[in-house]
Design a protein around this motif. Sequence first.
Motif, PDB file in Angstrom:
ATOM      1  N   GLU A 172      -6.793   7.270  13.121  1.00 62.68           N
ATOM      2  CA  GLU A 172      -6.584   8.625  13.630  1.00 62.68           C
ATOM      3  C   GLU A 172      -6.661   9.719  12.559  1.00 62.68           C
ATOM      4  O   GLU A 172      -7.348  10.736  12.766  1.00 62.68           O
ATOM      5  N   PRO A 173      -6.004   9.576  11.409  1.00 62.28           N
ATOM      6  CA  PRO A 173      -6.102  10.652  10.399  1.00 62.28           C
ATOM      7  C   PRO A 173      -7.538  10.879   9.928  1.00 62.28           C
ATOM      8  O   PRO A 173      -7.960  12.026   9.749  1.00 62.28           O
ATOM      9  N   ARG A 309     -12.484  -3.885  -2.782  1.00 61.61           N
ATOM     10  CA  ARG A 309     -11.343  -4.065  -3.687  1.00 61.61           C
ATOM     11  C   ARG A 309     -10.960  -2.760  -4.387  1.00 61.61           C
ATOM     12  O   ARG A 309     -10.743  -2.717  -5.601  1.00 61.61           O
ATOM     13  N   ASN A 310     -10.879  -1.709  -3.613  1.00 62.84           N
ATOM     14  CA  ASN A 310     -10.538  -0.392  -4.149  1.00 62.84           C
ATOM     15  C   ASN A 310      -9.028  -0.308  -4.389  1.00 62.84           C
ATOM     16  O   ASN A 310      -8.244  -0.350  -3.440  1.00 62.84           O
ATOM     17  N   PRO A 311      -8.584  -0.178  -5.652  1.00 67.96           N
ATOM     18  CA  PRO A 311      -7.143  -0.143  -5.925  1.00 67.96           C
ATOM     19  C   PRO A 311      -6.456   1.110  -5.383  1.00 67.96           C
ATOM     20  O   PRO A 311      -5.221   1.161  -5.319  1.00 67.96           O
ATOM     21  N   HIS A 312      -7.236   2.117  -5.004  1.00 63.16           N
ATOM     22  CA  HIS A 312      -6.659   3.361  -4.498  1.00 63.16           C
ATOM     23  C   HIS A 312      -6.525   3.366  -2.970  1.00 63.16           C
ATOM     24  O   HIS A 312      -6.028   4.344  -2.402  1.00 63.16           O
ATOM     25  N   SER A 313      -6.951   2.295  -2.323  1.00 64.41           N
ATOM     26  CA  SER A 313      -6.941   2.267  -0.861  1.00 64.41           C
ATOM     27  C   SER A 313      -5.526   2.200  -0.307  1.00 64.41           C
ATOM     28  O   SER A 313      -4.642   1.567  -0.882  1.00 64.41           O
ATOM     29  N   SER A 314      -5.344   2.835   0.828  1.00 70.24           N
ATOM     30  CA  SER A 314      -4.051   2.837   1.509  1.00 70.24           C
ATOM     31  C   SER A 314      -4.286   3.144   2.985  1.00 70.24           C
ATOM     32  O   SER A 314      -5.389   3.505   3.391  1.00 70.24           O
ATOM     33  N   VAL A 315      -3.233   2.989   3.772  1.00 65.80           N
ATOM     34  CA  VAL A 315      -3.304   3.279   5.206  1.00 65.80           C
ATOM     35  C   VAL A 315      -2.403   4.475   5.485  1.00 65.80           C
ATOM     36  O   VAL A 315      -1.223   4.468   5.139  1.00 65.80           O
ATOM     37  N   PHE A 316      -2.963   5.487   6.098  1.00 65.57           N
ATOM     38  CA  PHE A 316      -2.234   6.736   6.320  1.00 65.57           C
ATOM     39  C   PHE A 316      -1.473   6.706   7.652  1.00 65.57           C
ATOM     40  O   PHE A 316      -1.952   6.164   8.644  1.00 65.57           O
ATOM     41  N   VAL A 317      -0.301   7.316   7.623  1.00 61.36           N
ATOM     42  CA  VAL A 317       0.538   7.419   8.819  1.00 61.36           C
ATOM     43  C   VAL A 317       0.549   8.875   9.264  1.00 61.36           C
ATOM     44  O   VAL A 317       0.965   9.759   8.511  1.00 61.36           O
ATOM     45  N   THR A 350       1.831   6.913   3.385  1.00 63.96           N
ATOM     46  CA  THR A 350       0.924   5.767   3.370  1.00 63.96           C
ATOM     47  C   THR A 350       1.629   4.423   3.216  1.00 63.96           C
ATOM     48  O   THR A 350       2.754   4.337   2.725  1.00 63.96           O
ATOM     49  N   PHE A 351       0.906   3.387   3.644  1.00 68.37           N
ATOM     50  CA  PHE A 351       1.214   1.999   3.307  1.00 68.37           C
ATOM     51  C   PHE A 351       0.177   1.542   2.290  1.00 68.37           C
ATOM     52  O   PHE A 351      -1.017   1.844   2.432  1.00 68.37           O
ATOM     53  N   GLY A 352       0.630   0.801   1.279  1.00 77.14           N
ATOM     54  CA  GLY A 352      -0.276   0.229   0.300  1.00 77.14           C
ATOM     55  C   GLY A 352      -0.080  -1.273   0.219  1.00 77.14           C
ATOM     56  O   GLY A 352       0.755  -1.838   0.940  1.00 77.14           O
ATOM     57  N   ARG A 353      -0.812  -1.905  -0.672  1.00 78.82           N
ATOM     58  CA  ARG A 353      -0.657  -3.353  -0.846  1.00 78.82           C
ATOM     59  C   ARG A 353       0.717  -3.714  -1.406  1.00 78.82           C
ATOM     60  O   ARG A 353       1.149  -4.859  -1.295  1.00 78.82           O
ATOM     61  N   ASP A 354       1.377  -2.731  -2.012  1.00 75.50           N
ATOM     62  CA  ASP A 354       2.720  -2.956  -2.539  1.00 75.50           C
ATOM     63  C   ASP A 354       3.801  -2.407  -1.619  1.00 75.50           C
ATOM     64  O   ASP A 354       4.942  -2.206  -2.031  1.00 75.50           O
ATOM     65  N   GLY A 355       3.443  -2.175  -0.336  1.00 73.15           N
ATOM     66  CA  GLY A 355       4.426  -1.743   0.648  1.00 73.15           C
ATOM     67  C   GLY A 355       4.328  -0.264   0.979  1.00 73.15           C
ATOM     68  O   GLY A 355       3.378   0.418   0.571  1.00 73.15           O
ATOM     69  N   TRP A 358       6.687   5.651  -1.589  1.00 73.09           N
ATOM     70  CA  TRP A 358       7.998   6.301  -1.744  1.00 73.09           C
ATOM     71  C   TRP A 358       8.091   7.515  -0.831  1.00 73.09           C
ATOM     72  O   TRP A 358       9.133   7.773  -0.230  1.00 73.09           O
ATOM     73  N   LYS A 359       6.985   8.229  -0.683  1.00 78.60           N
ATOM     74  CA  LYS A 359       6.985   9.424   0.151  1.00 78.60           C
ATOM     75  C   LYS A 359       7.224   9.075   1.617  1.00 78.60           C
ATOM     76  O   LYS A 359       7.979   9.773   2.317  1.00 78.60           O
ATOM     77  N   LEU A 360       6.602   8.002   2.097  1.00 78.27           N
ATOM     78  CA  LEU A 360       6.818   7.567   3.478  1.00 78.27           C
ATOM     79  C   LEU A 360       8.251   7.116   3.672  1.00 78.27           C
ATOM     80  O   LEU A 360       8.903   7.492   4.665  1.00 78.27           O
TER      81      LEU A 360
END
Length: 469
Positions: A172-173, A309-317, A350-355, A358-360
């Motif tokens: 959606e974002p 394998r993009n280290p900057h990838s994340s999932v936006f909420v 965001t969600f990342g591979r490390d959870g 902090w902002k979320l």
Amino acid sequence: MEEVFSITGCHVSTGGILKMKKQRGRTGRHRRRKLGRRSALGAVNYSHEPEYIQIKKWLKERGFDDSNLKITHFTDTGRGLVTTKSIQAGDIIISLPEKCLLTTSTVLGSYLGKYITEWKPPVSPLLAICTFLIVEKYAGDLSIWKPYLDVLPQSYTCPVYWEPEVETLLPEPLRRKAQEQRTVAQELYQSSKLFFTSLQSLFSQSVDSVFTFEALRWAWCTVNTRTVYMKNSQSPCFSNKPDVYVLAPYLDLLNHSPVVQVKAAFNEKNRCYEIIAGSNCRKHEQVFICYGPHDNQRLLLEYGFVASRNPHSSVFVSTDVLLHHVSPTDKQIPKKLSLLKEHNFLENLTFGRDGPSWKLLTAVKLLCLGSGEFMCWKKVLLGETVSDINEQNSLALVRNLCYHLIEETHDALRKLSLLKSERMDLEQHLALVETLRREELQILQASTEIIMQNLHSEAISVAHIALHS
């Protein structure tokens, strides 16, 4: 995009080498040339293709003659440049003379100069370059820029080129940003029609058939995806929009990797645009540059590709998804949202591979404050713990957010699979969405595991405190 492949040739046994040595005739030469062009991983040397011979010749006439970079096609990144020598950190990868660059100065010095100078209100630097590209492409063989235009993509894979049924499968974002991108392109076209009409004397046919939306979309994507940044002096005949767009032939064949480091700038002393290596690159490997620390949603939106394998990838909420999971009986939600917006805690959650980020987590903790805890909102924004129950409720909410996004991703992949079987013409664009969605699914699954571990630890901590109180 960050994978590096060797194109030194196929690995063969000693017996195979001996057999090849015996092949001195025409067939043997053909096979050796074929092996030299193609690696075991499918990389193919494009340097001998007619259009690439022409672009190299054209660049040489303008002062650029570099034999250290070869145009090669890779199965994962498409066209790229391979180095024929080892590159060390600090080495100049490419130094492109100013004569090779296409800038607003190029446009003003052309037949378009007087039209742009006389037009009011002033056109933007972006529109000036787009207009030049459209006219030069229309000119065909008469264009002095033809060798460059011939190696540019005829279309692009950015969402502005997509069919609506593909766009709806995006998260959606990103879907919202893709729609905004399309609107920007359409508004630029509509607002530029009068200026295009002023160029009628340049053409024997109606300008409406030259400056179509499809033509502007192509030029707009060419500028957006292929220009390098260079701050030019602001000309009074342009609007106050930044004049930072520079098309750099050949240099723009360098592909992106999120893990390499380079320096890119215009060298005022030798009047060349230079790329300087920040790390080593071995001989016969693909040379990469970095467009910036971009996640895959931004890369897809702006450039039309997804980096593996993009280290900057994340999932936006999105805010809508966030609000869907908060308590509907909480009368303080409007005030909480106002505070989060005021302190910039509703963007880039965001969600990342490390959870969860902090902002979320911080935004969720504020939303989960009980009625008696609301006055502690400042402590939450400072990263302090308010109560154990707030910690537990926050982790439970981010877990539910993660579950929701996982289910939404599975649903999108099911729809995508069905559409793939029905619309073969959408294969390329659907493949990009599928790659993005599958990566995001992996990120969400990794986040879920971390959240569950934290919930378990929090539950043990609360039980331990209760036992000793």
